[in-house]
Design a protein around this motif. Structure first.
Motif, mmCIF file in Angstrom:
data_model
loop_
_atom_site.group_PDB
_atom_site.id
_atom_site.type_symbol
_atom_site.label_atom_id
_atom_site.label_comp_id
_atom_site.label_asym_id
_atom_site.label_seq_id
_atom_site.Cartn_x
_atom_site.Cartn_y
_atom_site.Cartn_z
ATOM 1 N N GLU A 11 -1.873 45.133 57.377
ATOM 2 C CA GLU A 11 -3.233 45.000 56.850
ATOM 3 C C GLU A 11 -3.223 44.941 55.323
ATOM 4 O O GLU A 11 -3.957 44.152 54.721
ATOM 5 N N LYS A 12 -2.397 45.763 54.731
ATOM 6 C CA LYS A 12 -2.296 45.775 53.265
ATOM 7 C C LYS A 12 -1.823 44.420 52.750
ATOM 8 O O LYS A 12 -2.354 43.904 51.772
ATOM 9 N N ARG A 13 -0.850 43.839 53.435
ATOM 10 C CA ARG A 13 -0.359 42.524 53.023
ATOM 11 C C ARG A 13 -1.411 41.441 53.271
ATOM 12 O O ARG A 13 -1.638 40.582 52.429
ATOM 13 N N THR A 14 -2.058 41.499 54.396
ATOM 14 C CA THR A 14 -3.060 40.492 54.736
ATOM 15 C C THR A 14 -4.278 40.588 53.821
ATOM 16 O O THR A 14 -4.921 39.576 53.545
ATOM 17 N N ASN A 15 -4.574 41.753 53.324
ATOM 18 C CA ASN A 15 -5.703 41.916 52.410
ATOM 19 C C ASN A 15 -5.458 41.268 51.052
ATOM 20 O O ASN A 15 -6.387 41.135 50.251
ATOM 21 N N LEU A 16 -4.242 40.854 50.797
ATOM 22 C CA LEU A 16 -3.932 40.149 49.558
ATOM 23 C C LEU A 16 -4.243 38.648 49.647
ATOM 24 O O LEU A 16 -4.243 37.961 48.631
ATOM 25 N N VAL A 17 -4.511 38.162 50.843
ATOM 26 C CA VAL A 17 -4.769 36.728 51.033
ATOM 27 C C VAL A 17 -5.980 36.244 50.223
ATOM 28 O O VAL A 17 -5.905 35.185 49.595
ATOM 29 N N PRO A 18 -7.102 36.960 50.196
ATOM 30 C CA PRO A 18 -8.226 36.475 49.379
ATOM 31 C C PRO A 18 -7.870 36.338 47.895
ATOM 32 O O PRO A 18 -8.338 35.407 47.230
ATOM 33 N N ASP A 59 -8.830 23.980 50.614
ATOM 34 C CA ASP A 59 -9.427 24.512 51.844
ATOM 35 C C ASP A 59 -8.590 24.180 53.074
ATOM 36 O O ASP A 59 -8.491 24.987 54.002
ATOM 37 N N GLU A 60 -7.985 23.009 53.088
ATOM 38 C CA GLU A 60 -7.138 22.627 54.218
ATOM 39 C C GLU A 60 -5.866 23.465 54.272
ATOM 40 O O GLU A 60 -5.387 23.807 55.349
ATOM 41 N N ILE A 61 -5.333 23.782 53.118
ATOM 42 C CA ILE A 61 -4.115 24.590 53.071
ATOM 43 C C ILE A 61 -4.373 25.996 53.597
ATOM 44 O O ILE A 61 -3.570 26.556 54.341
ATOM 45 N N PHE A 62 -5.514 26.552 53.250
ATOM 46 C CA PHE A 62 -5.825 27.937 53.639
ATOM 47 C C PHE A 62 -6.612 28.046 54.940
ATOM 48 O O PHE A 62 -6.917 29.155 55.368
ATOM 49 N N GLU A 63 -6.926 26.950 55.547
ATOM 50 C CA GLU A 63 -7.779 26.970 56.737
ATOM 51 C C GLU A 63 -7.184 27.816 57.870
ATOM 52 O O GLU A 63 -7.853 28.690 58.431
ATOM 53 N N GLU A 64 -5.927 27.594 58.179
ATOM 54 C CA GLU A 64 -5.305 28.288 59.303
ATOM 55 C C GLU A 64 -5.131 29.784 59.035
ATOM 56 O O GLU A 64 -5.391 30.607 59.899
ATOM 57 N N ILE A 65 -4.728 30.139 57.838
ATOM 58 C CA ILE A 65 -4.517 31.557 57.542
ATOM 59 C C ILE A 65 -5.853 32.314 57.534
ATOM 60 O O ILE A 65 -5.921 33.470 57.934
ATOM 61 N N LEU A 66 -6.905 31.662 57.115
ATOM 62 C CA LEU A 66 -8.215 32.316 57.142
ATOM 63 C C LEU A 66 -8.692 32.522 58.572
ATOM 64 O O LEU A 66 -9.300 33.548 58.893
ATOM 65 N N ILE A 96 0.577 34.689 60.736
ATOM 66 C CA ILE A 96 0.108 34.817 59.349
ATOM 67 C C ILE A 96 1.287 34.701 58.390
ATOM 68 O O ILE A 96 1.190 34.048 57.342
ATOM 69 N N HIS A 97 2.392 35.298 58.749
ATOM 70 C CA HIS A 97 3.578 35.233 57.907
ATOM 71 C C HIS A 97 4.056 33.784 57.728
ATOM 72 O O HIS A 97 4.398 33.365 56.618
ATOM 73 N N HIS A 98 4.053 33.021 58.803
ATOM 74 C CA HIS A 98 4.457 31.616 58.710
ATOM 75 C C HIS A 98 3.494 30.820 57.827
ATOM 76 O O HIS A 98 3.924 29.965 57.042
ATOM 77 N N GLU A 99 2.233 31.116 57.935
ATOM 78 C CA GLU A 99 1.250 30.438 57.088
ATOM 79 C C GLU A 99 1.424 30.830 55.619
ATOM 80 O O GLU A 99 1.286 30.003 54.729
ATOM 81 N N LEU A 100 1.729 32.085 55.379
ATOM 82 C CA LEU A 100 1.983 32.524 54.005
ATOM 83 C C LEU A 100 3.205 31.809 53.420
ATOM 84 O O LEU A 100 3.192 31.402 52.252
ATOM 85 N N ASN A 101 4.232 31.663 54.230
ATOM 86 C CA ASN A 101 5.407 30.919 53.762
ATOM 87 C C ASN A 101 5.027 29.488 53.393
ATOM 88 O O ASN A 101 5.473 28.967 52.362
ATOM 89 N N PHE A 102 4.217 28.868 54.227
ATOM 90 C CA PHE A 102 3.769 27.506 53.946
ATOM 91 C C PHE A 102 2.980 27.450 52.630
ATOM 92 O O PHE A 102 3.213 26.585 51.782
ATOM 93 N N ILE A 103 2.072 28.384 52.451
ATOM 94 C CA ILE A 103 1.242 28.407 51.242
ATOM 95 C C ILE A 103 2.101 28.612 49.999
ATOM 96 O O ILE A 103 1.912 27.950 48.976
#
Length: 165
Positions: A38-45, A59-66, A90-97
């Protein structure tokens, strides 16, 4: 003869207490891992806002992780294995981002981005350490539960096998 019976009963009680203690440790580790995720995911915004001015099709890049983050937020009381699966996505999406972000030279110079990236790396490292410890505890606990099922303790103690991640 009575001493042998008492010794066996005492041994079974100690085994029972040890098994319950190990099970409690595993449950605590699950909570800690969930909080770290949760702590890591809260850094996404924060990452979203920092990269907004640098990335095209932001928006397209962040669409899936959101979507995944919203799913995690809505399903707070899920099973631990389901949470782990969602966090893996989420981890895979973060790697992509981060791969997309690191292709832009300007964003690599932004101190806020570098700070967020380091926070993600630190949290991911802590998560990985806890997951390694969790896996070790689960393996040991499952072996003990297997042993418990072949003794009379199974009747008194209701602890089932834990699924490994």
């Amino acid at each position: 003869m009575i001493y042998i019976i008492l010794f066996i009963i005492l041994l079974l009680i100690i085994f029972n207490l040890f098994l319950m203690n190990l099970n409690n440790k595993v449950l605590k580790l699950e909570k800690i891992i969930t909080l770290l995720f949760e702590k890591r995911t809260n850094l996404v915004p924060s990452l979203y806002e920092i990269t907004k001015k640098y990335l095209n099709k932001h928006d397209e890049i962040f669409e899936e992780i959101l979507k995944l983050r919203k799913k995690e937020f809505n399903n707070y009381n899920e099973n631990f294995l389901i949470k782990i699966h969602n966090e893996t996505l989420i981890h895979h999406e973060l790697n992509f981002i981060f791969k997309v972000s690191l292709k832009h030279l300007k964003i690599q110079k932004d101190e806020r981005f570098l700070l967020i990236r380091d926070l993600f790396l630190d949290n991911s490292f802590l998560i990985w350490e806890k997951i390694k410890l969790y896996k070790n505890h689960i393996n040991f606990l499952n072996k003990l539960i297997y042993l418990k099922n072949y003794t009379i303790i199974w009747y008194f103690l209701n602890i089932d096998h834990k699924k490994e991640i």
